[in-house]
Design a protein around this motif. Structure first.
Motif, PDB file in Angstrom:
ATOM      1  N   TYR A   2      -1.113  -1.358  -8.273  1.00 41.22           N
ATOM      2  CA  TYR A   2      -2.164  -2.145  -8.426  1.00 41.22           C
ATOM      3  C   TYR A   2      -2.582  -2.246  -7.084  1.00 41.22           C
ATOM      4  O   TYR A   2      -3.992  -2.878  -7.307  1.00 41.22           O
ATOM      5  CB  TYR A   2      -1.714  -3.434  -9.198  1.00 41.22           C
ATOM      6  N   GLU A   3      -2.884  -3.166  -6.573  1.00 45.63           N
ATOM      7  CA  GLU A   3      -2.807  -4.248  -5.263  1.00 45.63           C
ATOM      8  C   GLU A   3      -3.345  -3.140  -4.080  1.00 45.63           C
ATOM      9  O   GLU A   3      -4.131  -3.434  -3.114  1.00 45.63           O
ATOM     10  CB  GLU A   3      -2.018  -5.034  -4.910  1.00 45.63           C
ATOM     11  N   SER A   4      -3.402  -1.866  -4.115  1.00 49.13           N
ATOM     12  CA  SER A   4      -3.808  -1.096  -2.705  1.00 49.13           C
ATOM     13  C   SER A   4      -5.320  -0.535  -3.128  1.00 49.13           C
ATOM     14  O   SER A   4      -5.497  -0.127  -3.741  1.00 49.13           O
ATOM     15  CB  SER A   4      -2.897  -0.013  -2.572  1.00 49.13           C
ATOM     16  N   LYS A   5      -5.375  -0.443  -1.933  1.00 48.67           N
ATOM     17  CA  LYS A   5      -7.207   0.002  -1.574  1.00 48.67           C
ATOM     18  C   LYS A   5      -7.133   1.100  -2.281  1.00 48.67           C
ATOM     19  O   LYS A   5      -8.533   1.661  -2.435  1.00 48.67           O
ATOM     20  CB  LYS A   5      -7.688  -1.296  -0.561  1.00 48.67           C
ATOM     21  N   TRP A   6      -5.987   1.869  -1.130  1.00 52.07           N
ATOM     22  CA  TRP A   6      -6.084   3.452  -1.104  1.00 52.07           C
ATOM     23  C   TRP A   6      -5.690   3.803  -2.576  1.00 52.07           C
ATOM     24  O   TRP A   6      -6.409   4.929  -3.061  1.00 52.07           O
ATOM     25  CB  TRP A   6      -5.512   4.050  -0.304  1.00 52.07           C
TER      26      TRP A   6
END
Length: 101
Positions: free
Chosen positions: A7-11
């Protein structure tokens, strides 16, 4: 795949935005119930599709288009509980059909 930190991954967020712009079918697969090498599982991550909204088509041009979360459009599955080993192909085919492919 949806893990604890997905959920927190920019990718991941970048890929969701790109695939949505291209009109690709999408789905999410929770992997928290898959046992690791020590036989333990992880915590269930948040649905990354909850972070995004899209305009829902309106029947009338003069009406404003309501925003809905992508999580209301794109399905998620649990690899273990939903038997991903035997159902993955069906999930992908359904996502492709939903995208008109």
């Amino acid at each position: 795949q949806i893990g604890t930190e997905t959920y927190e991954s920019k990718w991941v967020n970048y890929e969701i935005e790109e695939r949505n712009e291209r009109g690709n079918g999408m789905l999410g697969i929770y992997v928290h119930n898959i046992k690791n090498t020590t036989g333990t599982t992880d915590l269930k991550g948040r649905n990354p599709f909850d972070s995004f909204t899209v305009e829902q088509p309106s029947r009338f041009a003069y009406m404003s288009k309501p925003q809905i979360r992508m999580s209301q459009i794109y399905p998620t599955y649990d690899w273990v509980n939903d038997d991903g080993y035997n159902n993955f192909r069906k999930w992908v085919e359904a996502a492709a059909r939903a995208a008109g492919r």
